[in-house]
Motif scaffolding. Structure first.
Motif, mmCIF file in Angstrom:
data_model
loop_
_atom_site.group_PDB
_atom_site.id
_atom_site.type_symbol
_atom_site.label_atom_id
_atom_site.label_comp_id
_atom_site.label_asym_id
_atom_site.label_seq_id
_atom_site.Cartn_x
_atom_site.Cartn_y
_atom_site.Cartn_z
ATOM 1 N N TYR A 51 -1.285 -5.406 -6.903
ATOM 2 C CA TYR A 51 -1.185 -4.307 -5.942
ATOM 3 C C TYR A 51 -2.563 -3.974 -5.385
ATOM 4 C CZ TYR A 51 3.674 -3.233 -6.923
ATOM 5 O OH TYR A 51 5.033 -3.297 -7.022
ATOM 6 N N ARG A 52 -2.677 -3.934 -4.066
ATOM 7 C CA ARG A 52 -3.928 -3.569 -3.403
ATOM 8 C C ARG A 52 -3.648 -2.485 -2.375
ATOM 9 N NH1 ARG A 52 -8.294 -5.714 -6.134
ATOM 10 N NH2 ARG A 52 -7.998 -7.941 -6.512
ATOM 11 N N SER A 53 -4.642 -1.640 -2.127
ATOM 12 C CA SER A 53 -4.528 -0.627 -1.080
ATOM 13 C C SER A 53 -4.329 -1.308 0.267
ATOM 14 C CB SER A 53 -5.785 0.216 -1.033
ATOM 15 O OG SER A 53 -5.901 0.934 -2.225
ATOM 16 N N ILE A 54 -3.428 -0.747 1.072
ATOM 17 C CA ILE A 54 -3.151 -1.403 2.361
ATOM 18 C C ILE A 54 -4.284 -1.202 3.358
ATOM 19 C CG2 ILE A 54 -0.637 -1.441 2.151
ATOM 20 C CD1 ILE A 54 -0.647 1.047 4.042
ATOM 21 N N ASN A 55 -5.066 -0.133 3.191
ATOM 22 C CA ASN A 55 -6.137 0.152 4.157
ATOM 23 C C ASN A 55 -7.385 0.654 3.429
ATOM 24 O OD1 ASN A 55 -6.818 2.938 6.289
ATOM 25 N ND2 ASN A 55 -7.574 0.883 6.620
#
Ligand SMILES: [Zn+2]
Length: 161
Positions: free
Chosen positions: A103-107
């Motif tokens: 999971y990674r931050s979208i922005n």
């Protein structure tokens, strides 16, 4: 042209926290050039200085389809990290043949300097955001598997042994 040796997990030197660059002299420029050569030679989309055992806050990327649009980031600093996440399939040149959903931050938004020492602001979404987060993790001594549960991590050790 020099192809540099890439540290492989579980090498402890991958956990060293990188130091900021004071000025981009010719030695640093040469290092960046060799990092790009190394990334291209191994078909990676990103490579941090940590991975070649230079503990300086630099990474290079190329996520273009044509694979000829290098991005060089020095001294990155987050201004903003979104609390909205997306799952991305990820690999790492320091953990060959291993891929996992992370999971990674979208922005994200960050300050950095470019190869000429100019201040730049980067606002990134999608793959580029994912890639930058992966590389900044490296500079902080963190690997993609550090996002996984202990149980999953143990499994990787078994693969490597
Ligand atoms: Zn990596």
């Amino acid at each position: 042209m020099t192809i540099l040796k890439i540290l492989k997990y579980p090498d402890k030197r991958l956990n060293i926290i990188a130091k900021p660059i004071k000025n981009i002299n010719n030695k640093i420029k040469n290092l960046i050039f060799n990092m790009l050569n190394t990334m291209y030679a191994y078909n990676g989309i990103g490579l941090s200085a940590t991975q070649i055992n230079k503990h300086l806050r630099i990474f290079v990327m190329d996520i273009s389809k044509t694979y000829n649009q290098p991005i060089i980031i020095v001294n990155p600093k987050y201004n903003f990290v979104s609390n909205k996440y997306k799952k991305f399939k990820e690999g790492c040149l320091s953990i060959p043949y291993y891929f996992e959903y992370i999971y990674r931050s979208i922005n994200i938004n960050l300050n950095a300097i470019d190869i000429n020492g100019n201040n730049i602001i980067i606002n990134a979404y999608g793959l580029i955001s994912q890639c930058i987060q992966h590389e900044i993790d490296h500079l902080n001594g963190k690997l993609l598997i550090d996002h996984l549960s202990q149980q999953k991590k143990k499994k990787i050790y078994k693969i490597k042994d």
